[in-house]
Design an enzyme around this catalytic site. Sequence first.
Site, PDB file in Angstrom:
ATOM      1  N   ASP A 189      -2.946 -21.225  -1.174  1.00  0.00           N
ATOM      2  CA  ASP A 189      -3.143 -20.603  -2.636  1.00  0.00           C
ATOM      3  C   ASP A 189      -4.298 -21.012  -3.504  1.00  0.00           C
ATOM      4  O   ASP A 189      -4.271 -22.134  -4.261  1.00  0.00           O
ATOM      5  CB  ASP A 189      -1.747 -21.024  -3.290  1.00  0.00           C
ATOM      6  N   LYS A 242       3.632 -23.257   0.339  1.00  0.00           N
ATOM      7  CA  LYS A 242       2.586 -22.935  -0.413  1.00  0.00           C
ATOM      8  C   LYS A 242       1.618 -24.245  -0.683  1.00  0.00           C
ATOM      9  O   LYS A 242       2.177 -25.053  -1.433  1.00  0.00           O
ATOM     10  CB  LYS A 242       2.739 -22.326  -1.753  1.00  0.00           C
ATOM     11  N   ASP A 258     -15.442 -16.188  -6.522  1.00  0.00           N
ATOM     12  CA  ASP A 258     -16.983 -16.521  -6.219  1.00  0.00           C
ATOM     13  C   ASP A 258     -17.871 -15.374  -6.022  1.00  0.00           C
ATOM     14  O   ASP A 258     -17.520 -14.265  -5.805  1.00  0.00           O
ATOM     15  CB  ASP A 258     -17.077 -17.624  -5.523  1.00  0.00           C
ATOM     16  N   LYS A 289      -6.779 -19.271  -4.824  1.00  0.00           N
ATOM     17  CA  LYS A 289      -7.306 -17.969  -5.758  1.00  0.00           C
ATOM     18  C   LYS A 289      -8.597 -17.903  -5.816  1.00  0.00           C
ATOM     19  O   LYS A 289      -9.362 -18.324  -6.796  1.00  0.00           O
ATOM     20  CB  LYS A 289      -6.737 -18.431  -7.114  1.00  0.00           C
ATOM     21  N   THR A 299       1.098 -15.765 -14.185  1.00  0.00           N
ATOM     22  CA  THR A 299       2.447 -15.783 -14.820  1.00  0.00           C
ATOM     23  C   THR A 299       2.534 -16.715 -15.976  1.00  0.00           C
ATOM     24  O   THR A 299       3.443 -16.601 -16.687  1.00  0.00           O
ATOM     25  CB  THR A 299       3.500 -15.661 -13.867  1.00  0.00           C
ATOM     26  N   ARG A 330       8.527 -26.395  -9.073  1.00  0.00           N
ATOM     27  CA  ARG A 330       9.184 -27.274  -9.882  1.00  0.00           C
ATOM     28  C   ARG A 330      10.621 -27.311  -9.752  1.00  0.00           C
ATOM     29  O   ARG A 330      11.488 -28.259  -9.723  1.00  0.00           O
ATOM     30  CB  ARG A 330       8.623 -27.684 -11.279  1.00  0.00           C
TER      31      ARG A 330
HETATM   32  O1  C5P Z   1       6.650 -25.185 -10.517  1.00  0.00           O
HETATM   33  P1  C5P Z   1       6.481 -23.638 -10.613  1.00  0.00           P
HETATM   34  O2  C5P Z   1       7.730 -22.740  -9.741  1.00  0.00           O
HETATM   35  O3  C5P Z   1       5.995 -22.963 -12.014  1.00  0.00           O
HETATM   36  O4  C5P Z   1       5.107 -23.107  -9.575  1.00  0.00           O
HETATM   37  C1  C5P Z   1       4.499 -22.015  -9.415  1.00  0.00           C
HETATM   38  C2  C5P Z   1       3.752 -22.071  -8.369  1.00  0.00           C
HETATM   39  O5  C5P Z   1       2.917 -20.721  -8.205  1.00  0.00           O
HETATM   40  C3  C5P Z   1       2.501 -22.842  -8.604  1.00  0.00           C
HETATM   41  O6  C5P Z   1       1.917 -23.514  -7.596  1.00  0.00           O
HETATM   42  C4  C5P Z   1       1.233 -21.944  -9.592  1.00  0.00           C
HETATM   43  O7  C5P Z   1      -0.134 -22.507  -9.155  1.00  0.00           O
HETATM   44  C5  C5P Z   1       1.598 -20.698  -8.781  1.00  0.00           C
HETATM   45  N1  C5P Z   1       1.266 -19.486  -9.487  1.00  0.00           N
HETATM   46  C6  C5P Z   1       1.645 -18.968 -10.531  1.00  0.00           C
HETATM   47  N2  C5P Z   1       1.213 -17.860 -11.017  1.00  0.00           N
HETATM   48  C7  C5P Z   1       0.495 -17.115 -10.508  1.00  0.00           C
HETATM   49  C8  C5P Z   1      -0.019 -17.592  -9.155  1.00  0.00           C
HETATM   50  C9  C5P Z   1       0.155 -18.736  -8.496  1.00  0.00           C
HETATM   51  O8  C5P Z   1       2.571 -19.688 -10.945  1.00  0.00           O
HETATM   52  N3  C5P Z   1       0.206 -16.043 -10.969  1.00  0.00           N
END
Ligand code: C5P
Length: 238
Positions: free
Chosen positions: A58, A31, A63, A60, A121, A215
């Site tokens: 990604d 991603k 606009d 999002k 989330t 992460r």
């Molecule tokens: O590091 P982590 O596992 O928290 O990363 C989650 C990824 O998913 C990040 O790139 C974040 O931008 C993305 N994301 C999210 N919640 C959403 C949509 C995308 O955490 N609803």
Amino acid sequence: MAELVIALDFPTPDEALDLARSLRGEVPWVKVGMELFTLAGPPVIGRLADMGFRVFLDMKFFDIPNTVRGAVRAAARMGAAMTNIHLIGGRRMAEAALEGREDAAATGVARPLLYGVTVLTSMAGVDLADLGGGDPAERVLGLARKGANYGLDGVVCSAMEVVRIKKACGEAFGCLTPGIRPAEAGGAQATDDQRRIVTPADAVAAGSDYLVVGRPVTRAADPLGAVRELARQMRAGA
Ligand code: C5P
């Protein structure tokens, strides 16, 4: 079986490409998010695709419809296999996004999957309350219903909401779930800024189609080991 998507959230393209190289052949999807794309632009999508990854752009998008139409068309043309829009942009914006995808397909480009973002989330009830209220689960379900009705391929949601979304929108409607944290021996786990988190096994058991993990892999001392452990935990939920 659900597929793993590794979020390449890095401040430089070199770091992202180094990690991707180390995961080649181990994960189907990577991603590219706002930070990496803003810095590195379309070439990074091409380089990841050349490594054999399917790339989820990604961004999002949110606009006016005409701008989103152009953005989705551009994402398809640069080789993204999936991209997304915010569902709070409403019907006309979602329809414009779908048209942008068709514009690109008319030029012979493969159609990327198009997903809708429901509620991030990282947001819990308290965060929504600050914006005027609403139960996160209800809001997610309402937005998912709209996304299915607009003709999108699926939604970005918490794995906690997958069962209800599939029931309301049908099994074929996709659920892509960030907020995944591996189950650690001893139970302690870093949640970072995520609020509504779920383990890989539970996300798969709930019916999630794509598990997005950042992460826990990108900051691991051994990212390949972390990916293999995630895959093991996903199989346990299947
Ligand atoms: O590091 P982590 O596992 O928290 O990363 C989650 C990824 O998913 C990040 O790139 C974040 O931008 C993305 N994301 C999210 N919640 C959403 C949509 C995308 O955490 N609803």
